[in-house]
Motif scaffolding. Structure first.
Motif, PDB file in Angstrom:
ATOM      1  N   GLY A 155       2.110  -0.281   4.509  1.00 46.88           N
ATOM      2  CA  GLY A 155       1.477   0.275   4.186  1.00 46.88           C
ATOM      3  C   GLY A 155       1.538   1.583   5.154  1.00 46.88           C
ATOM      4  N   ILE A 177      -2.124  -1.715   8.853  1.00 53.31           N
ATOM      5  CA  ILE A 177      -2.818  -0.346   9.370  1.00 53.31           C
ATOM      6  C   ILE A 177      -4.114  -0.084   8.050  1.00 53.31           C
ATOM      7  CG2 ILE A 177      -3.807   1.474  10.954  1.00 53.31           C
ATOM      8  CD1 ILE A 177      -2.204  -0.936  12.614  1.00 53.31           C
ATOM      9  N   ASP A 196       5.433   0.725   1.333  1.00 53.22           N
ATOM     10  CA  ASP A 196       4.762   1.337   1.006  1.00 53.22           C
ATOM     11  C   ASP A 196       4.717   1.577  -0.440  1.00 53.22           C
ATOM     12  OD1 ASP A 196       2.185   3.263   2.499  1.00 53.22           O
ATOM     13  OD2 ASP A 196       2.697   4.422   0.847  1.00 53.22           O
TER      14      ASP A 196
HETATM   15  C1  SAM Z   1      -4.516   5.085   4.772  1.00 57.09           C
HETATM   16  S1  SAM Z   1      -3.035   4.827   4.433  1.00 57.09           S
HETATM   17  C2  SAM Z   1      -2.655   3.738   6.640  1.00 57.09           C
HETATM   18  C3  SAM Z   1      -1.517   4.539   6.566  1.00 57.09           C
HETATM   19  C4  SAM Z   1      -1.176   3.688   8.303  1.00 57.09           C
HETATM   20  N1  SAM Z   1      -0.940   2.366   8.452  1.00 57.09           N
HETATM   21  C5  SAM Z   1      -1.852   4.649   9.469  1.00 57.09           C
HETATM   22  O1  SAM Z   1      -1.671   3.780   9.903  1.00 57.09           O
HETATM   23  O2  SAM Z   1      -1.276   5.589   9.473  1.00 57.09           O
HETATM   24  C6  SAM Z   1      -3.230   3.317   3.769  1.00 57.09           C
HETATM   25  C7  SAM Z   1      -1.444   3.475   2.976  1.00 57.09           C
HETATM   26  O3  SAM Z   1      -1.650   1.945   2.540  1.00 57.09           O
HETATM   27  C8  SAM Z   1      -0.546   2.711   1.026  1.00 57.09           C
HETATM   28  N2  SAM Z   1      -1.041   1.158  -0.109  1.00 57.09           N
HETATM   29  C9  SAM Z   1      -1.929   0.856  -0.457  1.00 57.09           C
HETATM   30  N3  SAM Z   1      -1.751   0.297  -1.532  1.00 57.09           N
HETATM   31  C10 SAM Z   1      -0.863  -0.073  -1.254  1.00 57.09           C
HETATM   32  C11 SAM Z   1       0.504  -1.809  -2.035  1.00 57.09           C
HETATM   33  N4  SAM Z   1      -0.007  -1.811  -2.648  1.00 57.09           N
HETATM   34  N5  SAM Z   1       1.616  -1.254  -1.040  1.00 57.09           N
HETATM   35  C12 SAM Z   1       1.897  -1.315  -0.197  1.00 57.09           C
HETATM   36  N6  SAM Z   1       1.316   0.025   0.200  1.00 57.09           N
HETATM   37  C13 SAM Z   1      -0.082   0.253  -0.178  1.00 57.09           C
HETATM   38  C14 SAM Z   1      -1.215   3.948   0.609  1.00 57.09           C
HETATM   39  O4  SAM Z   1       0.660   4.048   0.046  1.00 57.09           O
HETATM   40  C15 SAM Z   1      -1.182   4.160   1.960  1.00 57.09           C
HETATM   41  O5  SAM Z   1       0.118   5.119   2.706  1.00 57.09           O
END
Ligand code: SAM
Length: 249
Positions: free
Chosen positions: A47, A110, A68
């Motif tokens: 993510g 995260i 992601d």
């Molecule tokens: C709130 S953001 C956090 C981003 C990053 N980890 C940070 O700390 O800046 C959540 C991220 O998780 C990704 N995400 C949500 N569900 C997911 C999934 N099932 N598989 C992969 N990525 C996912 C979203 O696309 C998004 O980019």
């Protein structure tokens, strides 16, 4: 909170989505990542969104998998960090029933397991385990349910940001809110978002074969919760949970 939601958010990501790295003034997350890092190890950022953790990971580890669900997020990250040659960008749905992944020596995740769908969260926690080699370390950050309830209690008791004027739009919405909160799902900016209890997090990780080594609060300022926090309102501050765990099996 499905793929479409995250693709829609991607172009306005910096304005809309809370920046954990920037708001963790204690630097505890960076320290935890540095402790498990090595130039001989591979790491997956689960993510990764627009890649805020990539500069740290790319300089501390041998190779980085930036994963992601959102293709647009990955494209933004790829363009921004093209100078890091040891990063591979992978579109993956960690909530999918079947996952193809090359397990890494370390993983970070995260504030990504936020979905209100229990089924998707079960798959996501399984994917965390599948993404790591035996003996590998995970740094996981999730929203705290304790913190959210504490914030709600303060908002109501001292009518912070006009809490008493808040209206629930319909009886359907009231029913949904009541049903959700029993599962730790509560709205952030009107989006139902999973929040976790400390004990719940420990249980979920142990069921996936992890040994939890530490759970700590990542504190933020009250400005992250309220537009006008009362001047006297100090510690305890709102927090996310950060968990460091080792994959045993
Ligand atoms: C709130 S953001 C956090 C981003 C990053 N980890 C940070 O700390 O800046 C959540 C991220 O998780 C990704 N995400 C949500 N569900 C997911 C999934 N099932 N598989 C992969 N990525 C996912 C979203 O696309 C998004 O980019």
């Amino acid at each position: 909170m499905n793929r479409k939601y995250w693709e829609t958010m991607a172009p306005k990501y910096d304005d809309e989505i809370f920046d954990v790295l920037r708001n963790d003034s204690s630097g505890k997350i960076v320290t935890a990542i540095e402790k498990i890092s090595s130039k001989k190890k591979t790491v997956i950022d689960i993510g990764c969104a627009i890649g805020k953790w990539i500069p740290l990971l790319a300089t501390q580890f041998k190779e980085v998998q930036a994963a992601d669900i959102s293709a647009i997020n990955l494209q933004i990250a790829k363009e921004k960090y093209r100078h890091f040659k040891n990063v591979e960008y992978l579109r993956m749905d960690m909530s999918a029933a079947k996952l193809k992944v090359s397990p890494c020596d370390a993983a970070i995740c995260i504030n990504a397991i936020l979905t209100d769908s229990l089924k998707k969260r079960i798959n996501f926690f399984q994917s965390l385990s599948l993404s790591l080699k035996k003996g590998g370390h995970l740094v996981l950050v999730v929203p705290s349910l304790e913190s959210k309830l504490y914030t709600n209690i303060i908002a109501h008791r001292w009518n912070v940001d006009g809490d008493h004027k808040e209206k629930i739009a319909s009886s359907k919405k009231a029913f949904e809110l009541a049903k959700n909160i029993k599962q730790g799902v509560t709205d952030i900016d009107n989006v139902p978002t999973k929040h976790y209890l400390k004990e719940e997090l420990e249980l979920l990780l142990s069921l996936e074969g992890f040994k939890v080594q530490a759970i700590e609060k990542i504190n933020y300022t009250w400005k992250t919760e309220f537009n006008n926090p009362p001047k006297w309102l100090k510690s305890p501050y709102p927090w996310d949970w950060m968990c460091v765990a080792k994959k045993n099996k």
